[in-house]
Design an enzyme around this catalytic site. Structure first.
Site: not given
Ligand code: NAD
Length: 256
Positions: A157, A164
């Site tokens: 990570y 984060k």
């Molecule tokens: P996802 O890939 O569906 O969403 C990530 C989003 O970030 C995408 O829509 C992408 O377009 C956007 N993004 C990236 N760079 C960008 C930029 N420069 N400008 C605008 N948008 C941008 O994945 P997700 O898992 O739904 O992620 C959403 C959030 O949840 C993130 O912050 C991620 O770290 C967090 N998260 C995810 C998990 C997991 O296991 N999936 C766990 C904990 C936290």
């Protein structure tokens, strides 16, 4: 269908596809009566995200925002101000780090990769909150998405964990700043979910069974479970909560 958010207006940032956590949150907020606007990142995602939204929430406002671009962030909030005047909430569900920084050793992180992860994954919350607060004269709620890798060391990570950690602390500073305006700022720390962003972390799929085995609930969590917590944080049900990080991870974070 409940009407917890009837008459409320929310901007949802971070839908890439129907697996995105932001999409699950959007569905939950919409079902609870909220009016939504969506930001998508770049031309590449425009048609996919627009199609998805139009199929279930036709007429929602769509706006392009790459959060590294001040002009796009400012433009999006200017457009919303023109259309809505005020808003009630912001869902910030986005992050990015280069794939090559999400494997190997953290010590090898490049300056550019470090700054990019911080810019997109942490600073963007500060930038967007600054605009959002000006549209929340009667209070509001800001929700972001974080991960345990910001509190503990999680394999691969790396730079995203450090971003984060900055995001988590930004939640607390923003909550302290904006509380007097009755704006609450909270984060959900989700357990691993198979999304586009998660698959960028090397060996991500091997984490899922490990977490399921070790967590108190003996399973992984779903986007919908995160979304239900987001609904709680978005609504008056959580009116006394700010600066908090709520773990939606089947209890994994309590285990030694
Ligand atoms: P996802 O890939 O569906 O969403 C990530 C989003 O970030 C995408 O829509 C992408 O377009 C956007 N993004 C990236 N760079 C960008 C930029 N420069 N400008 C605008 N948008 C941008 O994945 P997700 O898992 O739904 O992620 C959403 C959030 O949840 C993130 O912050 C991620 O770290 C967090 N998260 C995810 C998990 C997991 O296991 N999936 C766990 C904990 C936290």
């Amino acid at each position: 269908m409940n009407q917890l958010l009837a008459g409320k207006k929310f901007l949802i940032m971070g839908v890439a596809n129907d697996r995105s956590i932001a999409w699950a949150i959007a569905k939950q907020l919409h079902e609870s009566g909220a009016t939504l606007a969506f930001s998508y990142q770049g031309d590449r995602l425009e048609s996919r995200v627009t199609k998805l939204v139009e199929a279930t929430m036709p007429g929602s406002t769509m706006v392009q925002v790459d959060v590294t671009r001040d002009d796009e962030v400012a433009g999006a909030f200017a457009l919303l101000k023109e259309q809505w005047g005020t808003m009630d909430g912001l869902v910030h569900s986005l992050a990015f780090a280069k794939t090559e920084e999400l494997e190997g050793n953290f010590v090898d992180t490049s300056r550019e990769g470090y700054l990019l992860a911080q810019d997109i994954s942490a600073f963007s919350l500060v930038a967007c909150s600054r605009y959002a607060k000006d549209m929340m004269p009667d209070g509001g709620t800001i929700i972001t998405m974080t991960y345990l890798g910001g509190e503990r060391v999680v394999g691969n990570y790396n730079v995203m964990g450090v971003a984060k950690a900055a995001l988590d602390q930004s939640v607390r500073y923003l909550a302290a700043d904006l509380g007097a305006q009755n704006i609450r700022v909270n984060a959900i720390s989700a357990g691993p979910i198979n999304t586009l962003a998660a698959r960028g972390v090397k060996n991500f799929t091997s984490i899922l069974p490990q977490v399921a085995e070790k967590s108190p609930l003996k399973r992984n969590i779903t986007q919908e479970e995160v979304a239900k917590t987001a609904l709680f944080l978005a609504s008056d049900l959580s009116s006394g909560i700010t600066g908090e990080i709520i773990h939606v991870d089947a209890g994994y974070h309590i285990m030694g």
